[in-house]
Design a protein around this motif. Structure first.
Motif, PDB file in Angstrom:
ATOM      1  N   ASP A  30       0.826  -1.217   0.000  1.00  0.00           N
ATOM      2  CA  ASP A  30       0.000   0.000   0.000  1.00  0.00           C
ATOM      3  C   ASP A  30       0.854   1.259   0.000  1.00  0.00           C
ATOM      4  O   ASP A  30       0.367   2.360  -0.261  1.00  0.00           O
ATOM      5  CB  ASP A  30      -0.874   0.023   1.259  1.00  0.00           C
ATOM      6  CG  ASP A  30      -1.596  -1.290   1.451  1.00  0.00           C
ATOM      7  OD1 ASP A  30      -2.489  -1.578   0.647  1.00  0.00           O
ATOM      8  OD2 ASP A  30      -1.228  -2.040   2.385  1.00  0.00           O
ATOM      9  N   ARG A  31       2.115   1.090   0.355  1.00  0.00           N
ATOM     10  CA  ARG A  31       2.982   2.242   0.549  1.00  0.00           C
ATOM     11  C   ARG A  31       4.364   1.893   0.028  1.00  0.00           C
ATOM     12  O   ARG A  31       4.904   0.846   0.379  1.00  0.00           O
ATOM     13  CB  ARG A  31       3.078   2.463   2.065  1.00  0.00           C
ATOM     14  CG  ARG A  31       3.329   3.851   2.462  1.00  0.00           C
ATOM     15  CD  ARG A  31       3.173   4.062   3.965  1.00  0.00           C
ATOM     16  NE  ARG A  31       4.086   5.118   4.268  1.00  0.00           N
ATOM     17  CZ  ARG A  31       5.332   4.918   4.649  1.00  0.00           C
ATOM     18  NH1 ARG A  31       5.788   3.709   4.871  1.00  0.00           N
ATOM     19  NH2 ARG A  31       6.107   5.958   4.837  1.00  0.00           N
ATOM     20  N   LEU A  32       4.922   2.756  -0.840  1.00  0.00           N
ATOM     21  CA  LEU A  32       6.259   2.480  -1.395  1.00  0.00           C
ATOM     22  C   LEU A  32       7.282   3.486  -0.865  1.00  0.00           C
ATOM     23  O   LEU A  32       7.109   4.703  -1.023  1.00  0.00           O
ATOM     24  CB  LEU A  32       6.231   2.547  -2.930  1.00  0.00           C
ATOM     25  CG  LEU A  32       7.591   2.336  -3.612  1.00  0.00           C
ATOM     26  CD1 LEU A  32       8.161   0.946  -3.316  1.00  0.00           C
ATOM     27  CD2 LEU A  32       7.484   2.558  -5.118  1.00  0.00           C
ATOM     28  N   VAL A  33       8.331   2.947  -0.228  1.00  0.00           N
ATOM     29  CA  VAL A  33       9.433   3.762   0.299  1.00  0.00           C
ATOM     30  C   VAL A  33      10.663   3.462  -0.562  1.00  0.00           C
ATOM     31  O   VAL A  33      10.969   2.292  -0.822  1.00  0.00           O
ATOM     32  CB  VAL A  33       9.716   3.387   1.772  1.00  0.00           C
ATOM     33  CG1 VAL A  33      10.877   4.208   2.316  1.00  0.00           C
ATOM     34  CG2 VAL A  33       8.467   3.576   2.634  1.00  0.00           C
ATOM     35  N   VAL A  34      11.350   4.520  -1.006  1.00  0.00           N
ATOM     36  CA  VAL A  34      12.503   4.333  -1.896  1.00  0.00           C
ATOM     37  C   VAL A  34      13.770   4.913  -1.269  1.00  0.00           C
ATOM     38  O   VAL A  34      13.797   6.095  -0.901  1.00  0.00           O
ATOM     39  CB  VAL A  34      12.259   5.007  -3.270  1.00  0.00           C
ATOM     40  CG1 VAL A  34      13.433   4.734  -4.218  1.00  0.00           C
ATOM     41  CG2 VAL A  34      10.951   4.525  -3.889  1.00  0.00           C
ATOM     42  N   GLY A  35      14.792   4.084  -1.167  1.00  0.00           N
ATOM     43  CA  GLY A  35      16.108   4.547  -0.729  1.00  0.00           C
ATOM     44  C   GLY A  35      16.926   4.913  -1.954  1.00  0.00           C
ATOM     45  O   GLY A  35      17.221   4.063  -2.791  1.00  0.00           O
ATOM     46  N   VAL A  36      17.260   6.190  -2.077  1.00  0.00           N
ATOM     47  CA  VAL A  36      18.054   6.674  -3.214  1.00  0.00           C
ATOM     48  C   VAL A  36      19.497   6.822  -2.742  1.00  0.00           C
ATOM     49  O   VAL A  36      19.763   7.528  -1.763  1.00  0.00           O
ATOM     50  CB  VAL A  36      17.487   8.024  -3.708  1.00  0.00           C
ATOM     51  CG1 VAL A  36      18.401   8.644  -4.755  1.00  0.00           C
ATOM     52  CG2 VAL A  36      16.075   7.842  -4.270  1.00  0.00           C
ATOM     53  N   SER A  37      20.416   6.162  -3.431  1.00  0.00           N
ATOM     54  CA  SER A  37      21.785   6.143  -2.924  1.00  0.00           C
ATOM     55  C   SER A  37      22.450   7.513  -3.046  1.00  0.00           C
ATOM     56  O   SER A  37      22.238   8.255  -4.020  1.00  0.00           O
ATOM     57  CB  SER A  37      22.608   5.057  -3.615  1.00  0.00           C
ATOM     58  OG  SER A  37      22.574   5.236  -4.998  1.00  0.00           O
ATOM     59  N   SER A  38      23.253   7.813  -2.050  1.00  0.00           N
ATOM     60  CA  SER A  38      23.892   9.136  -1.976  1.00  0.00           C
ATOM     61  C   SER A  38      24.955   9.277  -3.063  1.00  0.00           C
ATOM     62  O   SER A  38      25.431   8.279  -3.621  1.00  0.00           O
ATOM     63  CB  SER A  38      24.538   9.329  -0.605  1.00  0.00           C
ATOM     64  OG  SER A  38      25.656   8.473  -0.496  1.00  0.00           O
ATOM     65  N   ASP A  39      25.355  10.505  -3.323  1.00  0.00           N
ATOM     66  CA  ASP A  39      26.431  10.756  -4.285  1.00  0.00           C
ATOM     67  C   ASP A  39      27.713  10.052  -3.831  1.00  0.00           C
ATOM     68  O   ASP A  39      28.398   9.416  -4.633  1.00  0.00           O
ATOM     69  CB  ASP A  39      26.677  12.269  -4.425  1.00  0.00           C
ATOM     70  CG  ASP A  39      25.499  12.974  -5.076  1.00  0.00           C
ATOM     71  OD1 ASP A  39      24.710  12.315  -5.777  1.00  0.00           O
ATOM     72  OD2 ASP A  39      25.368  14.199  -4.882  1.00  0.00           O
ATOM     73  N   ALA A  40      28.005  10.150  -2.531  1.00  0.00           N
ATOM     74  CA  ALA A  40      29.235   9.549  -1.997  1.00  0.00           C
ATOM     75  C   ALA A  40      29.223   8.031  -2.175  1.00  0.00           C
ATOM     76  O   ALA A  40      30.233   7.423  -2.559  1.00  0.00           O
ATOM     77  CB  ALA A  40      29.391   9.907  -0.525  1.00  0.00           C
ATOM     78  N   LEU A  41      28.073   7.425  -1.949  1.00  0.00           N
ATOM     79  CA  LEU A  41      27.956   5.970  -2.093  1.00  0.00           C
ATOM     80  C   LEU A  41      28.204   5.558  -3.545  1.00  0.00           C
ATOM     81  O   LEU A  41      28.868   4.555  -3.834  1.00  0.00           O
ATOM     82  CB  LEU A  41      26.576   5.520  -1.606  1.00  0.00           C
ATOM     83  CG  LEU A  41      26.275   4.028  -1.600  1.00  0.00           C
ATOM     84  CD1 LEU A  41      27.329   3.255  -0.836  1.00  0.00           C
ATOM     85  CD2 LEU A  41      24.904   3.759  -0.995  1.00  0.00           C
ATOM     86  N   ASN A  42      27.696   6.353  -4.480  1.00  0.00           N
ATOM     87  CA  ASN A  42      27.898   6.053  -5.901  1.00  0.00           C
ATOM     88  C   ASN A  42      29.343   6.153  -6.314  1.00  0.00           C
ATOM     89  O   ASN A  42      29.825   5.342  -7.105  1.00  0.00           O
ATOM     90  CB  ASN A  42      27.078   7.016  -6.752  1.00  0.00           C
ATOM     91  CG  ASN A  42      25.718   6.450  -6.976  1.00  0.00           C
ATOM     92  OD1 ASN A  42      25.534   5.700  -7.914  1.00  0.00           O
ATOM     93  ND2 ASN A  42      24.815   6.714  -6.070  1.00  0.00           N
ATOM     94  N   ILE A  43      30.002   7.162  -5.803  1.00  0.00           N
ATOM     95  CA  ILE A  43      31.414   7.329  -6.148  1.00  0.00           C
ATOM     96  C   ILE A  43      32.195   6.123  -5.632  1.00  0.00           C
ATOM     97  O   ILE A  43      33.004   5.542  -6.360  1.00  0.00           O
ATOM     98  CB  ILE A  43      31.955   8.672  -5.590  1.00  0.00           C
ATOM     99  CG1 ILE A  43      31.296   9.836  -6.350  1.00  0.00           C
ATOM    100  CG2 ILE A  43      33.475   8.742  -5.712  1.00  0.00           C
ATOM    101  CD1 ILE A  43      31.448  11.191  -5.698  1.00  0.00           C
ATOM    102  N   SER A  44      31.881   5.691  -4.426  1.00  0.00           N
ATOM    103  CA  SER A  44      32.632   4.542  -3.884  1.00  0.00           C
ATOM    104  C   SER A  44      32.228   3.234  -4.568  1.00  0.00           C
ATOM    105  O   SER A  44      33.039   2.348  -4.770  1.00  0.00           O
ATOM    106  CB  SER A  44      32.459   4.452  -2.361  1.00  0.00           C
ATOM    107  OG  SER A  44      31.152   4.083  -2.041  1.00  0.00           O
ATOM    108  N   LYS A  45      30.964   3.114  -4.984  1.00  0.00           N
ATOM    109  CA  LYS A  45      30.452   1.863  -5.571  1.00  0.00           C
ATOM    110  C   LYS A  45      30.807   1.737  -7.049  1.00  0.00           C
ATOM    111  O   LYS A  45      31.190   0.684  -7.529  1.00  0.00           O
ATOM    112  CB  LYS A  45      28.926   1.876  -5.398  1.00  0.00           C
ATOM    113  CG  LYS A  45      28.237   0.544  -5.469  1.00  0.00           C
ATOM    114  CD  LYS A  45      26.766   0.664  -5.074  1.00  0.00           C
ATOM    115  CE  LYS A  45      25.967   1.540  -6.007  1.00  0.00           C
ATOM    116  NZ  LYS A  45      24.519   1.569  -5.699  1.00  0.00           N
TER     117      LYS A  45
END
Ligand code: CTP
Length: 133
Positions: A30-45
């Motif tokens: 009924d409810r959608l929660v979205v975790g959007v990865s941070s800029d820092a996380l993307n740079i490291s990943k």
């Protein structure tokens, strides 16, 4: 009782694959929660910064009708905390992550959905560089 769905991703250079997985994820509850990865996380990943900043990516994802709440995913190590903290009943991820989140089956249902074929942020960037560079 209301069911909360959670999903995670970078959602950089928003494309139809992103839209479809969010739409299909939202159908699991009924409810959608979205975790959007941070800029820092993307740079490291991924070893490169996203095209659009986390503030811009969050603004875009928040504007989608099937999304109820958005937060910044600061660390891959905190997935369990995010799932429990948001009271998620279901975790939905694309099948590029198949099996990788099975460890959370003790706190929620875990569902992997097939990716939309032939589109990805990486492919869009490569297309632009090749054809419009
Ligand atoms: N996704 C999808 N279909 C696609 C691309 C992505 O269902 N064609 C899903 C992923 O499986 C993930 C979510 O969308 O659950 C966010 O993926 P993300 O990594 O942000 O997008 P990609 O396009 O895969 O990015 P990249 O090319 O940088 O890996």
């Amino acid at each position: 009782m209301s069911r909360t769905v959670i999903t995670f991703g970078t959602f950089d250079v928003l494309h139809v694959g992103h839209l479809r997985i969010l739409r299909r994820a939202s159908a699991y509850g009924d409810r959608l929660v979205v975790g959007v990865s941070s800029d820092a996380l993307n740079i490291s990943k991924k070893g490169r910064p996203p095209v659009f900043s986390q503030a811009e990516r969050i603004e875009l994802i928040s504007a989608l009708e099937m999304v109820d709440e958005v937060f910044v995913e600061e660390s891959l190590e905190l997935k369990r905390d995010y799932i429990v903290g948001h009271g998620a009943d279901v975790l939905v991820m694309g099948d590029d992550w198949e099996g990788r989140f099975d460890e959370f089956r003790d706190v929620c249902e875990v569902v992997y959905l097939p990716r939309t074929p032939s589109v990805s942020t990486t492919a869009v960037i490569e297309h632009i560089v090749t054809n419009h560079g």
